[in-house]
Design an enzyme around this catalytic site. Sequence first.
Site, PDB file in Angstrom:
ATOM      1  CG  ASP A 131      -1.949  -1.148   1.177  1.00 55.12           C
ATOM      2  OD1 ASP A 131      -1.856  -1.998   0.273  1.00 55.12           O
ATOM      3  OD2 ASP A 131      -2.809  -1.211   2.073  1.00 55.12           O
ATOM      4  CE  LYS A 142      -4.054  -4.170   1.187  1.00 52.07           C
ATOM      5  NZ  LYS A 142      -4.844  -3.229   1.993  1.00 52.07           N
ATOM      6  CB  CYS A 171      -1.970  -2.884   5.199  1.00 45.26           C
ATOM      7  SG  CYS A 171      -3.702  -2.362   5.043  1.00 45.26           S
TER       8      CYS A 171
END
Length: 198
Positions: free
Chosen positions: A8, A106, A151
């Site tokens: 990310d 995602k 994450c």
Amino acid sequence: MKALLLIDIQNDFLPGGALAVVDGDQVVPVANRFMSEFPLVVATQDWHPRNHRSFASQHPGRQVGEVIDWDGLEQVLWPDHCVQGSSGAKFAPGLNLDGIDHVIQKGTDVHIDSYSGFFDNGHRKSTGLEQLLHDHGVKEVHLVGLATDYCIKFTALDAVSLGFKTCVVLEGIRGVELSPGDCAKAIEEMLAAGIEIV
Ligand code: VGL
Ligand code: ZN
């Protein structure tokens, strides 16, 4: 075979972004430096529909940072972030996109969040990352990116429980730290699970 997982590294998690992580931009040079050392580089991308239920804006009367019960799972309510196709969802400027072999998106299902790059938060559906790594004969993963306490933590915990040797690169991660100590706690949890912090 080892793979580098870039978690990310997107505009909305950088200073000035919708869900800014302090010094989030500092993971970019670390990611770029590590890429050349790995035969496989996979980037995850938080990729939400604009009405994603993790957004506080979808829950009238609720505030960003509140924790709600969502179908039996605890869910933090976030500012709108990483909306599909928005500039906030794009990878960070300066990240060497040519060095990325695969992108795994995602958080695409409006009804469930997905901190881990492997599964949604309910472990109901796979993102395809596990299969991709197996297809390439990967036994070991190294993680760099954002955010330490969400994450990174959940991706690393899934990786180790799926049987991958898992290393998290401390200089290449930064956290949200919604409450003071969240990042330290995340590191403790990862160590306890057998993840190497390097
Ligand atoms: C993340 C909160 C919400 C992350 C993604 O990348 O750590 N955190 N969505
Ligand atoms: Zn998100």
